[in-house]
Design an enzyme around this catalytic site. Structure first.
Site, PDB file in Angstrom:
ATOM      1  N   LYS A   1      -0.008   3.165   3.333  1.00 48.81           N
ATOM      2  CA  LYS A   1      -0.112   2.158   2.036  1.00 48.81           C
ATOM      3  C   LYS A   1       0.895   2.825   1.007  1.00 48.81           C
ATOM      4  O   LYS A   1       0.901   2.307  -0.169  1.00 48.81           O
ATOM      5  CB  LYS A   1      -1.467   1.869   1.460  1.00 48.81           C
ATOM      6  CG  LYS A   1      -2.434   1.336   2.410  1.00 48.81           C
ATOM      7  CD  LYS A   1      -1.746   0.508   3.536  1.00 48.81           C
ATOM      8  CE  LYS A   1      -1.478  -0.959   3.034  1.00 48.81           C
ATOM      9  NZ  LYS A   1      -0.650  -1.618   3.972  1.00 48.81           N
TER      10      LYS A   1
ATOM     11  N   HIS B   1       2.631   8.577   9.944  1.00 48.92           N
ATOM     12  CA  HIS B   1       1.680   8.706   8.742  1.00 48.92           C
ATOM     13  C   HIS B   1       1.111  10.291   8.945  1.00 48.92           C
ATOM     14  O   HIS B   1       0.270  10.723   8.383  1.00 48.92           O
ATOM     15  CB  HIS B   1       0.647   7.922   8.856  1.00 48.92           C
ATOM     16  CG  HIS B   1       0.745   6.408   8.307  1.00 48.92           C
ATOM     17  ND1 HIS B   1       1.727   6.142   7.399  1.00 48.92           N
ATOM     18  CD2 HIS B   1       0.530   5.200   9.018  1.00 48.92           C
ATOM     19  CE1 HIS B   1       1.854   4.970   7.315  1.00 48.92           C
ATOM     20  NE2 HIS B   1       1.028   4.243   8.325  1.00 48.92           N
TER      21      HIS B   1
ATOM     22  N   SER C   1      -4.515  -0.084  -2.771  1.00 52.51           N
ATOM     23  CA  SER C   1      -3.819  -0.770  -1.300  1.00 52.51           C
ATOM     24  C   SER C   1      -4.430  -0.358  -0.419  1.00 52.51           C
ATOM     25  O   SER C   1      -4.710  -1.564   0.710  1.00 52.51           O
ATOM     26  CB  SER C   1      -2.420  -0.340  -1.251  1.00 52.51           C
ATOM     27  OG  SER C   1      -1.488  -0.879  -0.178  1.00 52.51           O
TER      28      SER C   1
END
Ligand code: A3P
Length: 307
Positions: free
Chosen positions: A59, A120, A150
């Site tokens: 995010k 990620h 988020s």
């Protein structure tokens, strides 16, 4: 998979394999169960010297940098960027679902060079071959509170990650590093600490919001690509929040509801800096900031306008 329609049909057909997967620790980092259970091929992934890795904490602006990089590498050709959804154009290294859904690694093995790859993974879990091959990496960091907000809304609509539960408990989980992909603090700090030792371009979401043209120039310089000014301006327009929100190739609306449940929220949510002010109570903010100062002690990494 022949094309995007086939891929989405395939996902839809196998939607029963998706559920809210629990997290499992991999070398101390909580990851979704299917990733943890298929960890060896990820750890042993063979990078190629011309691979480009795009890395973020979830995010932080992953999709944004994916779209920008795809456009920069294709000379600002917006039609070409419409060839497939961004998650097909730039595969996700560690993503795994139960069979028969192909893993990120299995897709990447068959992807011709030069590959652009999303991850990620925190620095210490990135497959060693990326560093051995001296690959370029673009890292995007987003200030902790907006990143957290988020992620909270995303975990409501991403029905393959644990249920976020109530806001207060979610804030605590973020502070304790218990969300998927672990501690935001360690994530942003480790890439920051390593950027002098590897070919890492470290960008900030807030800088991209402030002056996207400036940050796109940094990307094209880092990638050593010639980009005429009119192409650059085209990219800036095409990568604006409003344009990407409307674009089915970037807004994730093509993903089946069994993965992203569009009745629970939208992937392209607000795209703003400072939205956290709408969610943190004064008490939450004070507790968060005191903890933030402790966790970020000793680093030169600074986010703007966040405390
Ligand atoms: P919000 O939830 O705050 O709106 P990721 O791609 O890493 O999952 O990050 C998603 C976040 O980036 C979402 O934040 C999304 O709206 C935002 N985002 C995506 N494209 C953007 C753009 N072009 N400009 C600004 N923010 C963008």
């Amino acid at each position: 998979m022949a094309n995007q329609t086939d891929y989405n049909d395939f996902l839809h057909k196998h939607r029963d394999v998706f559920r809210r997967f629990p997290l499992e620790l991999v070398h101390g980092i909580p990851l979704m169960e299917p990733i943890a259970q298929q960890w060896a091929p990820i750890e042993n992934f063979q990078a190629r010297p011309d691979d480009l890795l795009l890395s973020t904490y979830p995010k932080a602006g992953t999709t944004w940098i994916q779209e920008i990089v795809d456009l920069v590498l294709n000379g600002g050709d917006v039609e070409k960027a419409r060839r497939a959804p961004v998650y097909i154009r730039i595969p996700f290294l560690e993503i795994c679902s139960p069979p028969p859904v192909p893993s990120g690694v299995s897709i990447l093995v068959d992807t011709p060079s030069p590959r652009v790859i999303k991850t990620h993974l925190p620095f210490q879990l990135v497959p060693k071959s990326f560093w051995d091959q001296k690959c370029k990496v673009i890292y995007v960091a987003r200030n902790a509170k907006d990143n957290l907000v988020s992620y909270f809304f995303f975990d409501q609509m991403n029905v393959t990650q644990p249920d976020p539960g109530p806001w207060d408990g979610y804030v605590k989980k973020f502070m304790e590093g218990k969300l998927a992909w672990g501690s935001w603090y360690d994530h942003v700090r480790s890439y920051w600490d390593e950027k002098g030792k590897h070919r890492i371009l470290y960008l900030f979401y807030e800088d991209m919001k402030e002056d996207l043209a400036r940050e796109v120039r940094r990307v094209k310089d880092f990638l050593e690509v010639d980009l005429p000014e009119d192409a650059l301006q085209k990219i800036v327009h095409h990568a604006s929040f409003q344009t990407m929100k409307k674009n089915p190739m970037t807004n994730y609306e093509t993903v089946p509801n069994a993965i992203f449940d569009k009745t629970k929220g939208r992937f392209m949510r607000k795209g703003e800096v400072g939205d956290w002010k709408n969610y943190f109570t004064v008490a939450q903010r004070e507790e968060f900031d005191a903890d933030y100062r402790r966790k970020m002690e000793g680093t030169t990494l600074r986010f703007r306008d966040v405390l």
